[in-house]
Design an enzyme around this catalytic site. Sequence first.
Site, PDB file in Angstrom:
ATOM      1  N   TYR A  18      11.069   8.884   2.008  1.00 36.84           N
ATOM      2  CA  TYR A  18       9.622   8.957   2.228  1.00 36.84           C
ATOM      3  C   TYR A  18       8.931   7.643   1.856  1.00 36.84           C
ATOM      4  O   TYR A  18       7.797   7.621   1.389  1.00 36.84           O
ATOM      5  CB  TYR A  18       9.012  10.100   1.398  1.00 36.84           C
ATOM      6  CG  TYR A  18       9.467  11.489   1.785  1.00 36.84           C
ATOM      7  CD1 TYR A  18      10.298  11.710   2.886  1.00 36.84           C
ATOM      8  CD2 TYR A  18       9.068  12.600   1.052  1.00 36.84           C
ATOM      9  CE1 TYR A  18      10.718  12.991   3.225  1.00 36.84           C
ATOM     10  CE2 TYR A  18       9.479  13.879   1.395  1.00 36.84           C
ATOM     11  CZ  TYR A  18      10.311  14.064   2.477  1.00 36.84           C
ATOM     12  OH  TYR A  18      10.715  15.337   2.808  1.00 36.84           O
ATOM     13  N   LYS A  55      24.963  12.721   0.262  1.00 33.39           N
ATOM     14  CA  LYS A  55      25.402  12.860   1.650  1.00 33.39           C
ATOM     15  C   LYS A  55      26.085  11.545   2.014  1.00 33.39           C
ATOM     16  O   LYS A  55      25.883  10.988   3.090  1.00 33.39           O
ATOM     17  CB  LYS A  55      24.188  13.142   2.553  1.00 33.39           C
ATOM     18  CG  LYS A  55      24.530  13.578   3.961  1.00 33.39           C
ATOM     19  CD  LYS A  55      25.174  14.953   4.046  1.00 33.39           C
ATOM     20  CE  LYS A  55      25.761  15.175   5.428  1.00 33.39           C
ATOM     21  NZ  LYS A  55      26.502  16.438   5.544  1.00 33.39           N
ATOM     22  N   ASP A  76      24.328  19.701   2.074  1.00 30.48           N
ATOM     23  CA  ASP A  76      24.433  20.931   2.872  1.00 30.48           C
ATOM     24  C   ASP A  76      25.253  21.993   2.139  1.00 30.48           C
ATOM     25  O   ASP A  76      24.889  23.174   2.084  1.00 30.48           O
ATOM     26  CB  ASP A  76      24.986  20.646   4.280  1.00 30.48           C
ATOM     27  CG  ASP A  76      26.039  19.553   4.299  1.00 30.48           C
ATOM     28  OD1 ASP A  76      26.363  19.010   3.222  1.00 30.48           O
ATOM     29  OD2 ASP A  76      26.560  19.232   5.388  1.00 30.48           O
ATOM     30  N   ASP A  94      13.024  17.681  -1.785  1.00 30.52           N
ATOM     31  CA  ASP A  94      11.944  18.415  -1.125  1.00 30.52           C
ATOM     32  C   ASP A  94      12.487  19.705  -0.502  1.00 30.52           C
ATOM     33  O   ASP A  94      11.945  20.801  -0.691  1.00 30.52           O
ATOM     34  CB  ASP A  94      11.352  17.495  -0.040  1.00 30.52           C
ATOM     35  CG  ASP A  94      10.035  18.004   0.500  1.00 30.52           C
ATOM     36  OD1 ASP A  94       9.538  19.031  -0.006  1.00 30.52           O
ATOM     37  OD2 ASP A  94       9.503  17.384   1.438  1.00 30.52           O
ATOM     38  N   ASP A 122      12.353  23.951  -2.020  1.00 26.26           N
ATOM     39  CA  ASP A 122      11.737  25.080  -1.301  1.00 26.26           C
ATOM     40  C   ASP A 122      12.696  26.259  -1.242  1.00 26.26           C
ATOM     41  O   ASP A 122      12.296  27.416  -1.386  1.00 26.26           O
ATOM     42  CB  ASP A 122      11.332  24.662   0.117  1.00 26.26           C
ATOM     43  CG  ASP A 122       9.844  24.334   0.186  1.00 26.26           C
ATOM     44  OD1 ASP A 122       9.332  23.778  -0.817  1.00 26.26           O
ATOM     45  OD2 ASP A 122       9.193  24.644   1.201  1.00 26.26           O
TER      46      ASP A 122
END
Length: 337
Positions: free
Chosen positions: A130, A175, A208, A232, A236
């Site tokens: 970001y 990742k 993942d 982020d 959630d």
Amino acid sequence: MKVGVIAGDGVGPEVVAEAVKVLRATGVELELVALPWGSAYWREHGAMMPPNGVEMAREFDAILLGAVGDPGVPDDVTLWGLLLTLRKELDLWANVRPVRLLPGVPCPLAGRGPDDVDMLFVRENVEGEYSGAGGRVGDVAVETAVFTRAGVERVARYAFEQARARRKRLTSATKSNALRYTMVLWDEVVEEVGAEFPDVERERVLVDALAARMVRNPDSLDVVVGSNLFGDILTDLAGAIQGGLGVCASANVSPGSAAVGMFEPVHGSAPDIAGQGVANPIGAIWSAALLLDHVGEAQAAARVMHALADVRVRTRDVGGSATTTQVGDAIAAAVAE
Ligand SMILES: NC(=O)c1ccc[n+]([C@@H]2O[C@H](COP(=O)([O-])OP(=O)(O)OC[C@H]3O[C@@H](n4cnc5c(N)ncnc54)[C@H](O)[C@@H]3O)[C@@H](O)[C@H]2O)c1
């Protein structure tokens, strides 16, 4: 201690009123200063906060924020005009999200209860995916993730310190099999910092696979550290596991500095339920507990957390029928005892 209170928009003022009630019930001496910033302020002044809003914010020890967002104001105006500007300009580089299932709050994972869900997420909050670097030419767009050694190192060190104070287990979301530059640097730095914490067990898990593990085996996780984007998304998912947006709390902090911290429930202004008195104030009250911890009032923070667990008066989003005020009153009463 001086606390700036930005109630904000929608359900923000409703839940912040309950958080303030609970802060007062602790008996901790706090000077609470209302900052009437948000969409109403924008309508009157053409800006979400005064031009020197960031400088004003710096004068506080902490800020308690409700939510911003108004159906009549573009979301990029409300978010960038206040929330994201404060996070960035105040260099609040760590986003900290405790994830616990409070007793009596239904868990969407079958057969799981409060003993299975107790994690702490530490998300890098100002760089990474970001960073805002990129561009677009017609139908081609690039978005560049910017990771710096200094940025990764500080968030990793903070996460290891948190793990040391908890169950001594840190999971790094990575990742690096596919992202060959940024995530390789991330792994490298997390390893190096981890070597300073031999008492903390560390592992790195592909993001993942980590998402799947949160669902299948949440009790295997203690502290999770992740980049801006991974943090982020994972938080959630974590929020859903702990019973939904209404109960999620967060701290935006710059650990190790005397800088102001900003504490806010994770949810937005919830215009669909604003004004009905049904918003869950737990996320805001929990954020107030994080604020108390930040200003050195750990005992008062612990009292609020005990009350959140003990008081079973709940709003409808978590299976109860109480109003926002009834929940706040019951928690404040338990804290005052
Ligand atoms: N930190 C923030 O200030 C923040 C965060 C997210 C969204 N927003 C803004 O809020 C506005 C609404 O966004 P949204 O609808 O996507 O997200 P939202 O979090 O406001 O609402 C999503 C859903 O969760 C429910 N909900 C939210 N808070 C609740 C609470 N305390 N108790 C019970 N239910 C609750 C809402 O009723 C809604 O159904 C938008 O303008 C958005 O930009 C602000």
